[in-house]
Motif scaffolding. Sequence first.
Motif, PDB file in Angstrom:
ATOM      1  N   GLY A  68       0.793  -1.224   0.000  1.00 15.74           N
ATOM      2  CA  GLY A  68       0.000   0.000   0.000  1.00 15.74           C
ATOM      3  C   GLY A  68       0.820   1.264   0.000  1.00 15.74           C
ATOM      4  O   GLY A  68       0.276   2.361   0.131  1.00 15.74           O
ATOM      5  N   ALA A  69       2.152   1.144  -0.160  1.00 14.83           N
ATOM      6  CA  ALA A  69       3.035   2.308  -0.053  1.00 14.83           C
ATOM      7  C   ALA A  69       3.173   3.037  -1.377  1.00 14.83           C
ATOM      8  O   ALA A  69       3.064   2.448  -2.456  1.00 14.83           O
ATOM      9  CB  ALA A  69       4.411   1.871   0.435  1.00 14.83           C
ATOM     10  N   ASP A  70       3.432   4.325  -1.289  1.00 15.51           N
ATOM     11  CA  ASP A  70       3.756   5.144  -2.458  1.00 15.51           C
ATOM     12  C   ASP A  70       5.234   5.504  -2.496  1.00 15.51           C
ATOM     13  O   ASP A  70       5.795   5.730  -3.565  1.00 15.51           O
ATOM     14  CB  ASP A  70       2.933   6.439  -2.429  1.00 15.51           C
ATOM     15  N   VAL A  71       5.852   5.578  -1.319  1.00 13.30           N
ATOM     16  CA  VAL A  71       7.244   6.009  -1.191  1.00 13.30           C
ATOM     17  C   VAL A  71       7.932   5.132  -0.154  1.00 13.30           C
ATOM     18  O   VAL A  71       7.345   4.810   0.891  1.00 13.30           O
ATOM     19  CB  VAL A  71       7.340   7.488  -0.755  1.00 13.30           C
ATOM     20  N   VAL A  72       9.178   4.749  -0.416  1.00 12.47           N
ATOM     21  CA  VAL A  72      10.042   4.119   0.579  1.00 12.47           C
ATOM     22  C   VAL A  72      11.320   4.944   0.656  1.00 12.47           C
ATOM     23  O   VAL A  72      11.948   5.215  -0.378  1.00 12.47           O
ATOM     24  CB  VAL A  72      10.381   2.659   0.223  1.00 12.47           C
ATOM     25  N   VAL A  73      11.693   5.368   1.854  1.00 11.65           N
ATOM     26  CA  VAL A  73      12.928   6.128   2.057  1.00 11.65           C
ATOM     27  C   VAL A  73      13.858   5.278   2.909  1.00 11.65           C
ATOM     28  O   VAL A  73      13.497   4.860   4.014  1.00 11.65           O
ATOM     29  CB  VAL A  73      12.659   7.481   2.732  1.00 11.65           C
ATOM     30  N   ILE A  74      15.061   5.019   2.386  1.00  9.88           N
ATOM     31  CA  ILE A  74      16.003   4.093   3.021  1.00  9.88           C
ATOM     32  C   ILE A  74      17.281   4.836   3.377  1.00  9.88           C
ATOM     33  O   ILE A  74      17.898   5.470   2.518  1.00  9.88           O
ATOM     34  CB  ILE A  74      16.330   2.913   2.080  1.00  9.88           C
ATOM     35  N   GLY A  75      17.676   4.748   4.636  1.00 11.01           N
ATOM     36  CA  GLY A  75      18.892   5.394   5.091  1.00 11.01           C
ATOM     37  C   GLY A  75      19.940   4.423   5.589  1.00 11.01           C
ATOM     38  O   GLY A  75      20.886   4.837   6.256  1.00 11.01           O
ATOM     39  N   TYR A  76      19.797   3.143   5.257  1.00 10.89           N
ATOM     40  CA  TYR A  76      20.772   2.143   5.686  1.00 10.89           C
ATOM     41  C   TYR A  76      21.873   1.999   4.633  1.00 10.89           C
ATOM     42  O   TYR A  76      21.673   2.300   3.451  1.00 10.89           O
ATOM     43  CB  TYR A  76      20.087   0.799   5.909  1.00 10.89           C
ATOM     44  N   ARG A  77      23.032   1.528   5.071  1.00 11.90           N
ATOM     45  CA  ARG A  77      24.151   1.329   4.148  1.00 11.90           C
ATOM     46  C   ARG A  77      23.769   0.354   3.039  1.00 11.90           C
ATOM     47  O   ARG A  77      22.967  -0.556   3.244  1.00 11.90           O
ATOM     48  CB  ARG A  77      25.355   0.792   4.915  1.00 11.90           C
ATOM     49  N   PRO A  78      24.369   0.515   1.843  1.00  9.20           N
ATOM     50  CA  PRO A  78      24.020  -0.377   0.733  1.00  9.20           C
ATOM     51  C   PRO A  78      24.135  -1.854   1.064  1.00  9.20           C
ATOM     52  O   PRO A  78      23.264  -2.645   0.706  1.00  9.20           O
ATOM     53  CB  PRO A  78      25.034   0.035  -0.344  1.00  9.20           C
ATOM     54  N   GLY A  79      25.172  -2.282   1.754  1.00  7.64           N
ATOM     55  CA  GLY A  79      25.311  -3.701   2.082  1.00  7.64           C
ATOM     56  C   GLY A  79      24.194  -4.198   2.972  1.00  7.64           C
ATOM     57  O   GLY A  79      23.675  -5.307   2.783  1.00  7.64           O
ATOM     58  N   ALA A  80      23.799  -3.383   3.944  1.00 11.26           N
ATOM     59  CA  ALA A  80      22.715  -3.774   4.846  1.00 11.26           C
ATOM     60  C   ALA A  80      21.398  -3.880   4.100  1.00 11.26           C
ATOM     61  O   ALA A  80      20.587  -4.776   4.350  1.00 11.26           O
ATOM     62  CB  ALA A  80      22.610  -2.761   5.988  1.00 11.26           C
TER      63      ALA A  80
END
Length: 473
Positions: free
Chosen positions: A287-299
Amino acid sequence: MTHVRKSGTEQAWAALGGDPALLAHIGTSGPDGLLPARLPAMELARSAVAVCSLAAAELAARRTARPVPQVLVDTGAVATAFTSERHLRIDGRAPTNFAPLSRFWRTADGWVRTHANYPHHRARLLATLGLPADTSDDTAVDAVAASFAGRRGPEIEQTVYAAGGLAVVARTPEEWAADQRGATVAGTPLVARDRIDSAPVRRTAALAGEPLLPAAGLRVLDLTRVIAGPVATRTLALLGADVLRIDAPQLPESQDAHSDTGFGKRSVDLDLGSRSGTAAFDELLAGADVVVIGYRPGAVERLGLTPESLAARRPGLVIGRLSAWGHGPWAQRRGFDSLVQVATGIASVEAAAGPENPPGAMPAQALDHGTGYLLAAAVLRALTEQHDDGGSRLVTLSLARTAAWLLDELPARQEPETGAGGSYDPEKWLTETDSPLGRLRHALPPVAFHGSPADWSRPPGPLGSDATGWLTA
């Protein structure tokens, strides 16, 4: 012929892919001389907020079929918001922003800076000295100082990082630029913008009523921590989005930090490495329109949250991705604003005169806040582009790339800015709100345009205290 650099606002709006004609909608007021520094900290701050406000106004115009409203940038509101964590009071109590082991240390060949605000980072730093995690702060400070004084910075940096801690050598801008780490980041866009697929346009309901909320009805999954990412999602919440912050229950997080950046949001604990956590996330993602991710690429990859996999599961999604170090050799390393300032040479530029003085710092965690508003702007512009042309969208930013913008691209300053900087009264841009955490004094939002909200619709609450689900069906 003298080359005149474009303003920071012009540069940032171009990086976002915005129509340059819309820049005429931006007006600026407020006191001069705020966030005084050798580097153009105020230009960065004002520009990031201006383009974020313009991106919000642009999306509002799309959803109302009206002209783009006038943007209002108040320099006092901007400076106060960029130091919001310092102005926060919780029932009169000031939060602790830096722990005793988060500081500069003299080494045999210069300086290093460590970051140990989180207990696990503190424990890993002490482990490199053979000290237990429960060592008192006074004993730990003396032990670290004595150890580091006889060692070279690069060896400390490597040893502490290898143990899972955080330490960075203080470099000059020239040293960072000549290093592969700095050169790689500098060669990337300030805002990387990608269309992942050919998903159809996702129409949103027309806006009505006051205040004007360009993100109303949109659902945002917030997988960010500390300042930059939470500032971006706090801004989306201001603009009407239903923002649900997700934290891993096994990772410690600062309630004080969330008390500053959690306005407008709800918060849940969800272990994305467990079967039940994955199932709950999949239901939210549907049901999401946006996901914002602040974790390191490997994680991110270990959790199966790559942009491509998210877009495949939810076509038409807008994905915002943020890291400390961007592309290059340090891409998967942990990092914070204070460390990026030190590694990239910002701290060297801001140092007081004299060989014995430690590196300095900008008058705000401007990389965190600036990147946060740029990230929110990039998400808003991606939503506008999705509204117009469809496609799942990815926007990528980093603190290190924002540092390169500050050091090399913004109109430069040679001396500390003078004026109202040290004496302005921020009270005009502060307010008080009752919350589940107590009485909060906090900075008002700097993002503003004609008809925009003046404050968030809800205060922050305890981390992880909300129901897992969207507010509306």
